[in-house]
Design a protein around this motif. Sequence first.
Motif, mmCIF file in Angstrom:
data_model
loop_
_atom_site.group_PDB
_atom_site.id
_atom_site.type_symbol
_atom_site.label_atom_id
_atom_site.label_comp_id
_atom_site.label_asym_id
_atom_site.label_seq_id
_atom_site.Cartn_x
_atom_site.Cartn_y
_atom_site.Cartn_z
ATOM 1 N N ALA A 184 0.859 -1.516 -0.059
ATOM 2 C CA ALA A 184 -0.018 -0.094 -0.148
ATOM 3 C C ALA A 184 0.844 1.375 -0.084
ATOM 4 N N ASN A 185 2.191 1.257 -0.351
ATOM 5 C CA ASN A 185 2.996 2.531 -0.412
ATOM 6 C C ASN A 185 2.477 3.112 -1.649
ATOM 7 N N THR A 186 1.790 2.804 -2.722
ATOM 8 C CA THR A 186 1.375 3.660 -3.600
ATOM 9 C C THR A 186 -0.105 2.695 -4.164
ATOM 10 N N LEU A 187 -0.862 3.745 -4.717
ATOM 11 C CA LEU A 187 -2.034 3.146 -5.313
ATOM 12 C C LEU A 187 -1.747 1.986 -6.376
ATOM 13 N N GLU A 188 -0.967 2.297 -7.229
ATOM 14 C CA GLU A 188 -0.495 1.288 -8.267
ATOM 15 C C GLU A 188 -0.240 0.142 -7.833
ATOM 16 N N ASN A 189 0.465 0.021 -6.690
ATOM 17 C CA ASN A 189 1.160 -1.375 -6.147
ATOM 18 C C ASN A 189 -0.009 -2.050 -5.410
ATOM 19 N N LEU A 190 -0.899 -1.177 -4.811
ATOM 20 C CA LEU A 190 -2.010 -1.866 -4.075
ATOM 21 C C LEU A 190 -3.117 -2.404 -5.138
ATOM 22 N N ASP A 191 -3.234 -1.789 -6.145
ATOM 23 C CA ASP A 191 -4.230 -2.079 -7.111
ATOM 24 C C ASP A 191 -3.547 -3.409 -7.973
ATOM 25 N N ASN A 192 -2.409 -3.615 -7.971
ATOM 26 C CA ASN A 192 -1.580 -4.547 -8.756
ATOM 27 C C ASN A 192 -1.993 -5.944 -7.759
ATOM 28 N N LEU A 193 -1.614 -5.893 -6.431
ATOM 29 C CA LEU A 193 -1.810 -6.973 -5.629
ATOM 30 C C LEU A 193 -3.340 -7.069 -5.660
ATOM 31 N N ALA A 194 -4.266 -6.168 -5.510
ATOM 32 C CA ALA A 194 -5.716 -6.691 -5.514
ATOM 33 C C ALA A 194 -5.905 -7.367 -6.792
ATOM 34 N N GLU A 195 -5.373 -7.118 -7.981
ATOM 35 C CA GLU A 195 -5.848 -7.551 -9.296
ATOM 36 C C GLU A 195 -5.342 -8.989 -9.149
ATOM 37 N N ILE A 196 -4.456 -9.133 -8.526
ATOM 38 C CA ILE A 196 -3.628 -10.459 -8.565
ATOM 39 C C ILE A 196 -4.565 -11.528 -7.642
ATOM 40 N N MET A 197 -4.949 -10.947 -6.436
ATOM 41 C CA MET A 197 -5.393 -11.849 -5.344
ATOM 42 C C MET A 197 -6.723 -12.122 -5.377
ATOM 43 N N LEU A 198 -7.501 -11.014 -5.922
ATOM 44 C CA LEU A 198 -8.937 -11.186 -6.111
ATOM 45 C C LEU A 198 -9.565 -11.561 -7.358
ATOM 46 N N SER A 199 -10.901 -12.337 -7.278
ATOM 47 C CA SER A 199 -11.640 -12.706 -8.573
ATOM 48 C C SER A 199 -11.892 -11.452 -9.365
ATOM 49 N N ALA A 200 -12.248 -11.545 -10.504
ATOM 50 C CA ALA A 200 -12.400 -10.487 -11.345
ATOM 51 C C ALA A 200 -13.802 -9.856 -10.835
ATOM 52 N N GLN A 201 -14.703 -10.631 -10.314
ATOM 53 C CA GLN A 201 -16.059 -9.869 -9.695
ATOM 54 C C GLN A 201 -15.635 -8.945 -8.481
ATOM 55 N N THR A 202 -14.946 -9.478 -7.544
ATOM 56 C CA THR A 202 -14.453 -8.790 -6.347
ATOM 57 C C THR A 202 -13.487 -7.800 -6.842
ATOM 58 N N TYR A 203 -12.615 -7.766 -7.771
ATOM 59 C CA TYR A 203 -11.803 -6.932 -8.262
ATOM 60 C C TYR A 203 -12.417 -5.541 -8.675
ATOM 61 N N LYS A 204 -13.628 -5.759 -9.474
ATOM 62 C CA LYS A 204 -14.737 -4.975 -9.795
ATOM 63 C C LYS A 204 -15.080 -3.921 -8.738
ATOM 64 N N LYS A 205 -15.691 -4.669 -7.623
ATOM 65 C CA LYS A 205 -16.001 -4.112 -6.505
ATOM 66 C C LYS A 205 -15.014 -3.178 -5.866
ATOM 67 N N TYR A 206 -13.884 -3.774 -5.829
ATOM 68 C CA TYR A 206 -12.803 -3.060 -5.077
ATOM 69 C C TYR A 206 -12.473 -1.915 -6.034
ATOM 70 N N ASN A 207 -12.347 -1.779 -7.131
ATOM 71 C CA ASN A 207 -12.123 -0.507 -8.005
ATOM 72 C C ASN A 207 -13.254 0.370 -7.904
ATOM 73 N N GLU A 208 -14.458 0.238 -7.372
ATOM 74 C CA GLU A 208 -15.562 1.235 -7.067
ATOM 75 C C GLU A 208 -15.022 1.989 -5.934
ATOM 76 N N HIS A 209 -13.813 1.744 -5.199
ATOM 77 C CA HIS A 209 -13.361 2.603 -4.146
ATOM 78 C C HIS A 209 -12.432 3.478 -4.799
ATOM 79 N N GLY A 210 -12.163 4.731 -4.560
ATOM 80 C CA GLY A 210 -11.249 5.434 -5.435
ATOM 81 C C GLY A 210 -9.827 5.673 -4.588
ATOM 82 N N SER A 211 -9.939 6.036 -3.284
ATOM 83 C CA SER A 211 -8.524 6.368 -2.495
ATOM 84 C C SER A 211 -7.639 4.997 -2.265
#
Length: 182
Positions: A101-128
Motif C-alpha cells: 500500500a505504499n502506492t495506489l499502483e502497487n495496491l491495485d496490482n496486488l488486488a488484481e492478482i489476489m481477487l476474482s474478477a468480480q471482487t476486483y470490480k467491487k474493489y475498483n469502485e473505491h477511489g482512494s
Amino acid sequence: LVEGPSDELLIKKIYLKKYHYLPEERGVDIIVVRGIGFKNYLNIAQPLKHPVRVVKDNDGDYNKNITDWSDTYKDCTFITYYSPEDNEQYSLEPALIETNANTLENLDNLAEIMLSAQTYKKYNEHGSLDDKKIFLKNWFAGENRGGKKVDSAIRIFDSEREIFFPNYLIKAAQFDESIDHS
C-alpha cells in the motif's frame, strides 16, 4: 512451521523466486500446523535441537502472542520466530496489504492478482488508497475468509507479476548463502 496454507504458499513463492526451486526439493519442509500445533512440534524439536523457523500471526498483540508466547523456548537458540511486529498487521493478509500500500499502483496490482474478477470490480469502485485498503481488509475478514485467503495465496503463487512481500516472510525464507542451493 507456518500457521496456515496461505503462509506456506507465499514462503514457497519467495523461496522459488530466490533459489529457483521449491524448498522441499532441497530438504526444507514447510509444515502447516494451524494455530494449536506450534507447541506440539516445538516440544518435539526441543530435545532434538532441530533448527525450526516459526512463522506466526501476531493476532494484534505482538508482545503477548509472539514475545511472551515464545518465552517457553527462550533457551532454544535453534528456534527462530517470524511475525510482523506491527499489531495492525495481525495476520498475513493485512501484512500483505500494508506492504503493497505504499502506492495506489502497487495496491491495485496486488488486488488484481489476489481477487476474482468480480471482487476486483467491487474493489475498483473505491477511489482512494485508504478506501481500497479498508475494502481489502474487510473482504479478508468477512464470511468464508479461509477460502478467500487460500484462493488469493494460490493466485499470488501462480502469478508471474511482481508484488512486495512482508519482510518477516522474506526473512523466514532466507537461508545461509554459503549453502550450495544448486
